[in-house]
Scaffold this motif. Structure first.
Motif, PDB file in Angstrom:
ATOM      1  N   GLU A 221       0.832  -1.193   0.000  1.00 21.39           N
ATOM      2  CA  GLU A 221       0.000   0.000   0.000  1.00 21.39           C
ATOM      3  C   GLU A 221       0.881   1.264   0.000  1.00 21.39           C
ATOM      4  O   GLU A 221       0.671   2.183  -0.815  1.00 21.39           O
ATOM      5  N   SER A 222       1.882   1.285   0.860  1.00 25.74           N
ATOM      6  CA  SER A 222       2.733   2.487   0.916  1.00 25.74           C
ATOM      7  C   SER A 222       3.561   2.617  -0.359  1.00 25.74           C
ATOM      8  O   SER A 222       3.847   3.714  -0.812  1.00 25.74           O
ATOM      9  N   GLN A 223       3.916   1.481  -0.961  1.00 25.53           N
ATOM     10  CA  GLN A 223       4.670   1.564  -2.220  1.00 25.53           C
ATOM     11  C   GLN A 223       3.815   2.118  -3.355  1.00 25.53           C
ATOM     12  O   GLN A 223       4.302   2.856  -4.206  1.00 25.53           O
ATOM     13  N   ILE A 224       2.534   1.760  -3.356  1.00 26.63           N
ATOM     14  CA  ILE A 224       1.645   2.301  -4.402  1.00 26.63           C
ATOM     15  C   ILE A 224       1.551   3.822  -4.237  1.00 26.63           C
ATOM     16  O   ILE A 224       1.668   4.579  -5.200  1.00 26.63           O
ATOM     17  N   ARG A 225       1.379   4.233  -2.984  1.00 27.13           N
ATOM     18  CA  ARG A 225       1.249   5.676  -2.724  1.00 27.13           C
ATOM     19  C   ARG A 225       2.545   6.417  -3.070  1.00 27.13           C
ATOM     20  O   ARG A 225       2.525   7.459  -3.696  1.00 27.13           O
ATOM     21  N   GLU A 226       3.647   5.818  -2.648  1.00 28.99           N
ATOM     22  CA  GLU A 226       4.942   6.475  -2.912  1.00 28.99           C
ATOM     23  C   GLU A 226       5.194   6.570  -4.419  1.00 28.99           C
ATOM     24  O   GLU A 226       5.637   7.611  -4.926  1.00 28.99           O
ATOM     25  N   ALA A 227       4.870   5.483  -5.131  1.00 23.57           N
ATOM     26  CA  ALA A 227       5.090   5.493  -6.585  1.00 23.57           C
ATOM     27  C   ALA A 227       4.227   6.563  -7.250  1.00 23.57           C
ATOM     28  O   ALA A 227       4.691   7.285  -8.139  1.00 23.57           O
ATOM     29  N   ALA A 228       2.970   6.681  -6.809  1.00 23.54           N
ATOM     30  CA  ALA A 228       2.070   7.682  -7.401  1.00 23.54           C
ATOM     31  C   ALA A 228       2.634   9.086  -7.173  1.00 23.54           C
ATOM     32  O   ALA A 228       2.577   9.941  -8.062  1.00 23.54           O
ATOM     33  N   ALA A 229       3.207   9.305  -5.984  1.00 23.23           N
ATOM     34  CA  ALA A 229       3.786  10.621  -5.693  1.00 23.23           C
ATOM     35  C   ALA A 229       5.031  10.855  -6.557  1.00 23.23           C
ATOM     36  O   ALA A 229       5.228  11.949  -7.087  1.00 23.23           O
ATOM     37  N   LEU A 230       5.846   9.806  -6.728  1.00 23.95           N
ATOM     38  CA  LEU A 230       7.078   9.972  -7.511  1.00 23.95           C
ATOM     39  C   LEU A 230       6.774  10.223  -8.987  1.00 23.95           C
ATOM     40  O   LEU A 230       7.396  11.058  -9.636  1.00 23.95           O
ATOM     41  N   TRP A 231       5.803   9.484  -9.528  1.00 24.47           N
ATOM     42  CA  TRP A 231       5.459   9.646 -10.949  1.00 24.47           C
ATOM     43  C   TRP A 231       4.560  10.868 -11.162  1.00 24.47           C
ATOM     44  O   TRP A 231       4.373  11.294 -12.287  1.00 24.47           O
ATOM     45  N   ALA A 232       3.977  11.333 -10.059  1.00 25.81           N
ATOM     46  CA  ALA A 232       2.979  12.413 -10.118  1.00 25.81           C
ATOM     47  C   ALA A 232       1.794  12.014 -11.000  1.00 25.81           C
ATOM     48  O   ALA A 232       1.387  12.741 -11.905  1.00 25.81           O
ATOM     49  N   VAL A 233       1.255  10.814 -10.741  1.00 25.18           N
ATOM     50  CA  VAL A 233       0.028  10.386 -11.438  1.00 25.18           C
ATOM     51  C   VAL A 233      -1.040  10.101 -10.382  1.00 25.18           C
ATOM     52  O   VAL A 233      -0.724   9.737  -9.245  1.00 25.18           O
ATOM     53  N   ASP A 234      -2.305  10.269 -10.779  1.00 22.39           N
ATOM     54  CA  ASP A 234      -3.401  10.002  -9.843  1.00 22.39           C
ATOM     55  C   ASP A 234      -3.585   8.507  -9.644  1.00 22.39           C
ATOM     56  O   ASP A 234      -3.950   8.043  -8.583  1.00 22.39           O
ATOM     57  N   ARG A 235      -3.356   7.787 -10.731  1.00 19.67           N
ATOM     58  CA  ARG A 235      -3.489   6.341 -10.627  1.00 19.67           C
ATOM     59  C   ARG A 235      -2.601   5.672 -11.667  1.00 19.67           C
ATOM     60  O   ARG A 235      -2.229   6.306 -12.670  1.00 19.67           O
ATOM     61  N   PHE A 236      -2.305   4.410 -11.413  1.00 21.54           N
ATOM     62  CA  PHE A 236      -1.445   3.674 -12.345  1.00 21.54           C
ATOM     63  C   PHE A 236      -2.286   2.846 -13.306  1.00 21.54           C
ATOM     64  O   PHE A 236      -3.318   2.293 -12.922  1.00 21.54           O
ATOM     65  N   ASP A 237      -1.812   2.776 -14.558  1.00 20.20           N
ATOM     66  CA  ASP A 237      -2.490   1.892 -15.495  1.00 20.20           C
ATOM     67  C   ASP A 237      -2.254   0.439 -15.090  1.00 20.20           C
ATOM     68  O   ASP A 237      -3.157  -0.382 -15.184  1.00 20.20           O
ATOM     69  N   LEU A 238      -1.034   0.148 -14.669  1.00 14.89           N
ATOM     70  CA  LEU A 238      -0.726  -1.243 -14.302  1.00 14.89           C
ATOM     71  C   LEU A 238       0.169  -1.290 -13.071  1.00 14.89           C
ATOM     72  O   LEU A 238       1.182  -0.596 -12.999  1.00 14.89           O
ATOM     73  N   MET A 239      -0.207  -2.125 -12.117  1.00  9.62           N
ATOM     74  CA  MET A 239       0.630  -2.346 -10.926  1.00  9.62           C
ATOM     75  C   MET A 239       0.944  -3.852 -10.883  1.00  9.62           C
ATOM     76  O   MET A 239       0.019  -4.682 -10.913  1.00  9.62           O
TER      77      MET A 239
END
Ligand SMILES: NC(=O)c1ccc[n+]([C@@H]2O[C@H](COP(=O)([O-])OP(=O)(O)OC[C@H]3O[C@@H](n4cnc5c(N)ncnc54)[C@H](OP(=O)(O)O)[C@@H]3O)[C@@H](O)[C@H]2O)c1
Lengths: 310, 219
Positions: free
Chosen positions: A128-146
């Motif tokens: 969960e924290s990795q998803i949030r951190e990745a979204a902040a790093l990429w500056a995207v609201d959501r990922f197409d693929l995780m």
């Protein structure tokens, strides 16, 4: 490929589905005419993505160096200009995700971007924290693929990913490996779990996936992402100073990179290959494989023989 | 197996690191040269203060390498860096203790072989290692230097430890572990000069640990 891409044009979908069912698997693909981009459908939804993406292992791990970041920005810009879609990364790739985010912020036109990253640590709760951190790093609201990197703690991570998908924070979920030794485990997961994508290694030298993973992915309706398409760069020394054989014209190939990539994306089960590069010139060579005809099965066999005879 | 970064990126970031910490990098190198010269020349008098300076200098450089090089610079490139940082900081703490403790550590080569190897390793860490990199074409601004970068610091450390009458064995654990890291990096990054790092450290450790214990020579 964010929110607006979810609004499907029903008529377009119907036509492309009809087209796909009438189209033989290889070079007669209507998308494979010179000039048009080769795209592949994601089996889970029918959404189309370019058959070439971009990896970021090593190549985008440049830390805080502004000079190196600017060079990667040029690579990423060229990738998107030439019709590239998927960018694949992972928290394991050092500063790569931060560098991608830095580059994306400076790109005016991000159209076509299909954001793909992974969860990695061996502790289920931290996905969960990795998803949030990745979204902040990429500056995207959501990922197409995780994806779950190297199947690490996949059972716990899969639950977290499913939850995030249900909440609309990611669109597709997948699992990855690049080790032949993990193929049996991957096969078991592919057979038993509901996934959208799988990612593994397949290239003209390492064709282990042809035996089971590729057919199983097709059977299970999974999108297939191919990592290490150049065997981590190891294919190029094999063909150094070797001229391309004349028959490669039959599938519009003008350099060795395209030879290797067209071999991969002409496999009927493959959705997308993700070569990595740190150079604009290499990106241009690679992206050339996204256009023109693809090799037919007979030519694919000839390609294999040619490389094996070297 | 591959490292998550390339050699080009490592040296580019070394250039940024050297530029950012230039006064520290230069004074650490000059201090290292000074302490090495004192250690090699003043052996006869075996002054206690030199051995304290030696341990104190090595402690400071280990702490620096752990915090500034591994944690601040390398951690964003390599997920293993925080573990390496912990090892360097641990070594720094041990050396701090030896520099301050009343018994401390004492100078005194145990044999002429130890003296020769010590001199060679100190010279290699301070001068030859950067020279090889210069000859290989790396920019002088991005050279990893003794005192602030791990490879030359590890070599300098074993060189200086060889100048001790009875070097505490525990102090060889980090250089030995670092030799393994340097060897793996040499292989994965195809960077042959790092194999010399491995050979230097391993030969010094073998000599220090297994040389026959004759009567200590403290001149
Ligand atoms: N388990 C996993 O999830 C997993 C495992 C492995 C990989 N992956 C993903 O798959 C991606 C691709 O795999 P990879 O990066 O290991 O290897 P790769 O794409 O097979 O090869 C990358 C290497 O090929 C070189 N290259 C690229 N284009 C070239 C060209 N036109 N001519 C000559 N050399 C060229 C690059 O060097 P230059 O920079 O000089 O171009 C780079 O060294 C990774 O980046 C990562 O995103 C995922």
């Amino acid at each position: 490929m964010q929110t607006q891409r979810l609004i499907f044009n029903r008529r377009r979908l119907l036509f492309s589905a009809l087209g796909a069912s009438l189209t033989p698997l290889f070079s007669t693909d209507p998308a494979a005419k010179p000039g048009t981009l080769i795209r592949r459908k994601i089996p889970a939804t029918g959404e189309e993505i370019p058959a070439l993406g971009m990896g970021t292992w090593i190549t985008f791990n440049v830390g805080g160096s502004e000079r190196l970041r600017r060079r990667r920005l040029a690579v990423l810009r060229r990738f998107l200009e030439l019709g590239g879609g998927m960018i694949d990364s992972s928290p394991m790739y050092g500063s790569s995700q931060e560098v991608i985010g830095w580059c994306l912020k400076r790109l005016e036109n991000k159209q076509g971007l299909f954001s793909a990253t992974k969860v990695w640590t061996p502790y289920g709760t931290s996905a969960e924290s990795q998803i949030r951190e990745a979204a902040a790093l990429w500056a995207v609201d959501r990922f197409d693929l995780m994806q779950i990197h190297n199947l690490v703690d996949w059972e716990a991570h899969l639950q977290t990913l499913r939850q995030a998908k249900a909440e609309g924070r990611i669109r597709y979920i997948g699992i990855t490996t690049s080790h032949g030794g993990r193929h049996s485990e991957m096969e078991r997961i592919m057979a038993a779990q509901s996934l959208d994508f799988v990612q593994f290694t397949y290239n003209i030298l390492d064709r282990e996936a042809e035996a089971r993973l590729l057919p199983l992915a097709r059977e299970r309706g999974l999108g297939v992402i191919i990592n290490r398409p150049f065997q981590g760069g190891g294919l190029f020394p094999l063909v150094r100073d070797k001229p391309l054989p004349g028959w490669v014209k039959e599938f519009d190939c003008s350099n060795w990179a395209q030879f290797f990539l067209k071999f991969i994306i002409s496999h009927p089960s493959v959705t997308c290959a993700i070569p990595a590069t740190s150079r604009v010139a290499h990106m241009e060579e690679n992206m050339g494989a996204l256009r023109g005809r693809l090799p037919e099965p007979k030519i694919r066999r000839r390609m294999v023989r040619f490389i094996e005879d070297l | 197996m591959e490292l998550p970064y390339s050699l080009d990126v490592y040296f580019a970031l070394m250039g940024d690191y050297n530029a950012r910490w230039l006064p520290v990098v230069l004074s650490a190198w000059v201090l290292a040269a000074l302490i090495a010269a004192l250690t090699l020349r003043l052996q006869r008098r075996a002054a206690k203060w030199i051995s304290r300076c030696l341990a104190g200098y090595l402690a400071a450089s280990c702490l620096w390498v752990g915090v500034a090089h591994q944690l601040d610079m390398m951690a964003e490139l390599n997920f293993m860096a925080p573990y390496y940082a912990a090892a360097w900081i641990g070594q720094g703490v041990m050396l701090t203790w030896f520099s301050l403790s009343p018994t401390g550590i004492n100078l005194g080569f145990r044999s002429s072989l130890a003296r020769t190897l010590s001199t060679a390793l100190i010279l290699f860490a301070l001068v030859i290692h950067p020279l090889i990199l210069l000859i290989q074409g790396y920019d002088w601004t991005s050279l990893p230097l003794a005192g602030t970068a791990p490879n030359p610091t590890a070599i300098l450390m074993v060189g200086l430890l060889l100048a001790l009458r009875t070097p505490p064995r525990l102090l060889f654990a980090l250089p030995l572990a670092w030799a393994a890291v340097a060897g793996a990096s040499a292989y994965m990054l195809d960077h042959a000069v790092d194999y010399i790092v491995v050979i230097s450290i391993v030969s010094a450790v073998l000599l220090a640990l297994f040389e026959r214990h004759g009567p200590a020579r403290s001149w």
